[in-house]
Design a protein around this motif. Structure first.
Motif, PDB file in Angstrom:
ATOM      1  N   ARG A  60     -23.605 -41.227  -0.210  1.00 40.43           N
ATOM      2  CA  ARG A  60     -22.445 -40.893   0.624  1.00 40.43           C
ATOM      3  C   ARG A  60     -21.927 -42.160   1.306  1.00 40.43           C
ATOM      4  N   SER A  61     -20.626 -42.367   1.230  1.00 39.93           N
ATOM      5  CA  SER A  61     -20.038 -43.594   1.747  1.00 39.93           C
ATOM      6  C   SER A  61     -20.345 -43.740   3.233  1.00 39.93           C
ATOM      7  N   PRO A  62     -20.881 -44.878   3.661  1.00 38.69           N
ATOM      8  CA  PRO A  62     -21.146 -45.082   5.074  1.00 38.69           C
ATOM      9  C   PRO A  62     -19.845 -45.252   5.849  1.00 38.69           C
ATOM     10  N   PHE A  63     -19.876 -44.943   7.119  1.00 37.29           N
ATOM     11  CA  PHE A  63     -18.704 -45.073   7.969  1.00 37.29           C
ATOM     12  C   PHE A  63     -18.815 -46.392   8.722  1.00 37.29           C
ATOM     13  N   ASP A  64     -17.885 -47.276   8.436  1.00 40.62           N
ATOM     14  CA  ASP A  64     -17.878 -48.591   9.074  1.00 40.62           C
ATOM     15  C   ASP A  64     -17.129 -48.474  10.395  1.00 40.62           C
ATOM     16  N   VAL A  65     -17.799 -47.973  11.409  1.00 36.63           N
ATOM     17  CA  VAL A  65     -17.189 -47.751  12.718  1.00 36.63           C
ATOM     18  C   VAL A  65     -18.034 -48.428  13.779  1.00 36.63           C
ATOM     19  N   GLY A  66     -17.417 -48.620  14.931  1.00 32.76           N
ATOM     20  CA  GLY A  66     -18.119 -49.237  16.044  1.00 32.76           C
ATOM     21  C   GLY A  66     -17.773 -48.540  17.336  1.00 32.76           C
ATOM     22  N   VAL A  67     -18.443 -48.945  18.391  1.00 34.36           N
ATOM     23  CA  VAL A  67     -18.212 -48.346  19.708  1.00 34.36           C
ATOM     24  C   VAL A  67     -16.769 -48.624  20.132  1.00 34.36           C
ATOM     25  N   GLY A  68     -16.091 -47.569  20.552  1.00 33.59           N
ATOM     26  CA  GLY A  68     -14.702 -47.706  20.982  1.00 33.59           C
ATOM     27  C   GLY A  68     -13.688 -47.326  19.924  1.00 33.59           C
ATOM     28  N   ASP A  69     -14.125 -47.226  18.647  1.00 32.07           N
ATOM     29  CA  ASP A  69     -13.208 -46.835  17.585  1.00 32.07           C
ATOM     30  C   ASP A  69     -12.869 -45.350  17.684  1.00 32.07           C
ATOM     31  N   ILE A  70     -11.759 -44.982  17.067  1.00 27.98           N
ATOM     32  CA  ILE A  70     -11.346 -43.581  17.012  1.00 27.98           C
ATOM     33  C   ILE A  70     -11.695 -43.031  15.629  1.00 27.98           C
ATOM     34  N   ALA A  71     -12.400 -41.895  15.590  1.00 29.78           N
ATOM     35  CA  ALA A  71     -12.767 -41.279  14.309  1.00 29.78           C
ATOM     36  C   ALA A  71     -11.515 -40.773  13.616  1.00 29.78           C
TER      37      ALA A  71
END
Length: 497
Positions: A40-51
Motif C-alpha cells: 500500500r502506497s505510503p503517505f508522504d505527510v508531515g506535521v502541519g500538513d492537511i490530509a
C-alpha cells in the motif's frame, strides 16, 4: 604432490559451503529489507500538513502511543510537589538569638556618647548579618528609646511567629511577603518599614529540599501512569480528509506502516544479524545431526533455495495483506523438510521461518505464533514412511491449529464475527493448501536433484510402474523374491522404529 591432492577437494568444498552460506544470508537480508510486490502506497505527510483524502487502517493494529504516554507521565511527574524536610526548630531559635544580638549591639552603639555620627555609622556598617540599605540601619540610631524597645520586641516577635512553621528553601518570600500583615497595630506607622526590613532580613529557611525523596515521589507517580494504547480495525478511518495532521497522527501512521520511511543502518544491521543467526543455527544443526547433507553441496543448495522461496512468498503474502497473511503455507515447508531431513530439522527450520516472517509482519506476535505452531503441528503429525493421505491429515491438523491460534488472539480484542469467520476459513484452506504444496515440492525436488523422497518411493510401489511390469514379464521369480524381501525389510524397519 600426492599429499596435497586431498586438500584441494576439501578446500573447494569449503569454498562452496561458504558461497551457499553467503547466498543464504544475502538472500534472507534482501527479502527482509525490500518488498517484492508493491505494498500500500505510503503517505508522504508531515506535521502541519492537511490530509487530502481519508486515510484508513489497512489492517488491525494495536500500539502504545509513546507521545501520549510520555506526556501523561511528564504531567504526573510535574504534578508532584517538592518534598521538604521537616522544619528545624534549632534554626528558628538561632535566628531569634541573632536578632537579639543585633539589637543589643545597636543599643551599645546608641549608648556610646563619645562616638560621633560618622563613627556610629561605621559601627552600624559592620553588622554583617544585615543586608539592608544604610538609611534603614542608621534609622535605628535616631528613634527614641521607647520606640527602639518597641521595634526590638516587634522584630523578635515577627521572627518567632514566621519561623514557628516551615520556611522552605528557595521559597522564603512566601513567608516574608506577608510580614506587613502581621505587624502589631500598636507600632507607629512610620516604623513599620523599618521593622519589616529587619525581620525579613533575619528570616531564613528552616526546611530544606529533599532531592532524593522528591525524585522518588516523582518516579512513583510516573510509574503509576499506565501505557496509553490505541487500536485500529481494518478500514477504520485514521485521519479524515481536510484535517490538519499532528504528531499523534504521524505516530498512528507509523504504527500502521503507512508513512514513507527511509531505510536506516539500524534496519540493515537488524536484518543482517537475524539472517546471520539463522544461517549459523541451521548450519550447526546440519553439521552435527545431518553431516551427509553438508557433504553434498547440491542438497544444501536445494535446501537454501527452498527456504528462500518460502521466505520470499512470505514477503509477498504478508505485508499489508490481512487475509493472505494467514494463507502463507509455512506448514508445506515443514512437511517437505520432515520428509527430507526428519522432524527435528523441520521443527528448527519452521521456528526460524516463523521468526523471519514475524520480522516481515512488523514484529507481529500473532503472525509469528500462527506460522510456528501450524508448521510444528504439521511436521509432528506426519508419520514416518507417510503415505499421501497422511500429508493431507497433517494439513488438517495444521488448519485446526491455526484456527485455535486465531481464536486465542482475536477473541480478546473483539474482532467482528464476519471477519473472524473469514480468517478461520482462510486458516482451513491454509492447511489443505500446505499439504498439496508439500507433495508438489517433494516431487519437484526428487525429479530435479535425484534426492530420494517419499513421493518417488510411493511411485515405485505402483504395480503398473514400467520397471515392475518389466520384472513381471521378464523375471517373475526375481519379482516375487523382491516382494518377499520388501516385506521382510518393512517388518524389520517397523520393529526397530
Amino acid at each position: 604432490m600426492n599429499r596435497e591432492q586431498p586438500a584441494q577437494p576439501r578446500l573447494w568444498w569449503i569454498i562452496k559451503l561458504t558461497i551457499i552460506g553467503v547466498l543464504f544470508v544475502a538472500g534472507t537480508t534482501l527479502i527482509l529489507l525490500f518488498p517484492i510486490l508493491p505494498v500500500r502506497s505510503p503517505f508522504d505527510v508531515g506535521v502541519g500538513d492537511i490530509a487530502t483524502e481519508d486515510i484508513r487502517a489497512p489492517r488491525q493494529v494495536s500500539y502504545i502511543s509513546q507521545i501520549e504516554t510520555e506526556a501523561a507521565r511528564a504531567a504526573a511527574r510535574s504534578g508532584v510537589q517538592d518534598v521538604y524536610d521537616p522544619a528545624d526548630p534549632r534554626t528558628s531559635r538561632q535566628q531569634v538569638r541573632r536578632a537579639r544580638q543585633v539589637m543589643e549591639f545597636v543599643k551599645d552603639v546608641r549608648a556610646d556618647s563619645l562616638a560621633d555620627t560618622n563613627l556610629r555609622h561605621q559601627y552600624m556598617d559592620t553588622i554583617a548579618v544585615l543586608s539592608i540599605p544604610s538609611e534603614t540601619r542608621y534609622a535605628l540610631l535616631s528613634i527614641p528609646d521607647s520606640q527602639f524597645d518597641q521595634v526590638e520586641a516587634e522584630i523578635v516577635t515577627l521572627i518567632e511567629e514566621a519561623m514557628s512553621g516551615p520556611v522552605r528553601e528557595g521559597r522564603e518570600t512566601d513567608v516574608t511577603g506577608r510580614l506587613d500583615l502581621k505587624v502589631s497595630t500598636d507600632l507607629p506607622e512610620d516604623l513599620i518599614p523599618l521593622v519589616v526590613a529587619m525581620a525579613r532580613n533575619l528570616i531564613v529557611a528552616n526546611s530544606y529540599l529533599n532531592e532524593q525523596a522528591t525524585d522518588q515521589a516523582r518516579a512513583e507517580a510516573e510509574a503509576a501512569v499506565p501505557e496509553i494504547r490505541h487500536s485500529f480495525e481494518p478500514n477504520q478511518v485514521v485521519i479524515r480528509a481536510g484535517e490538519r495532521i499532528d504528531e499523534l497522527d504521524i505516530e498512528a501512521l507509523q504504527a500502521l506502516g503507512l508513512t514513507a520511511q527511509k531505510l536506516t543502518w539500524r534496519d540493515v544491521g537488524s536484518a543482517i544479524l537475524v539472517s546471520l543467526l539463522s544461517a549459523i543455527i541451521l548450519g550447526v544443526y546440519l553439521a552435527m545431526f545431518n553431516p551427509t547433507w553438508p557433504a553434498h553441496t547440491r542438497y544444501l543448495l536445494v535446501l537454501v533455495v527452498l527456504f528462500l522461496l518460502f521466505l520470499a512468498a512470505g514477503q509477498i503474502m504478508i505485508p499489508d495483506r490481512t487475509v493472505t497473511a494467514y494463507l502463507f503455507p509455512a506448514a508445506a515447508l515443514a512437511l517437505a523438510l520432515t520428509a527430507l531431513l526428519g522432524l527435528e530439522f523441520a521443527a528448527l527450520a519452521t521456528m526460524i521461518l516463523a521468526v523471519l516472517v514475524g520480522f516481515i509482519a512488523n514484529r507481529s506476535m500473532e503472525v509469528t505464533t500462527f506460522t510456528a505452531l501450524t508448521g510444528l503441528v504439521a511436521a509432528g503429525s506426519l508419520q514416518r514412511g507417510a503415505r499421501l493421505n497422511n500429508y493431507f491429515l497433517a494439513g488438517i491438523f495444521a488448519a485446526f491449529t491455526g484456527i485455535v491460534v486465531l481464536l486465542a488472539f482475536r477473541l480478546p480484542i473483539g474482532t467482528d464475527s464476519v471477519r473472524l469467520a473469514q480468517l478461520l476459513s482462510v486458516s482451513l484452506l491454509n492447511g489443505l493448501f500446505s499439504a498439496g504444496l508439500s507433495l508438489v515440492i517433494l516431487f519437484v525436488v526428487g525429479s530435479i536433484t535425484g534426492i530420494p523422497t517419499s513421493i518417488q518411493l510411493i511411485d515405485l510401489t505402483r504395480p503398473d510402474h514400467p520397471l515392475q511390469r518389466r520384472m513381471q514379464r521378464e523375471a517373475l521369480g526375481s519379482y516375487q523374491h523382491t516382494l518377499s524381501v520388501v516385506n521382510l525389510v518393512e517388518a524389520g524397519a517397523d520393529a526397530i522404529g
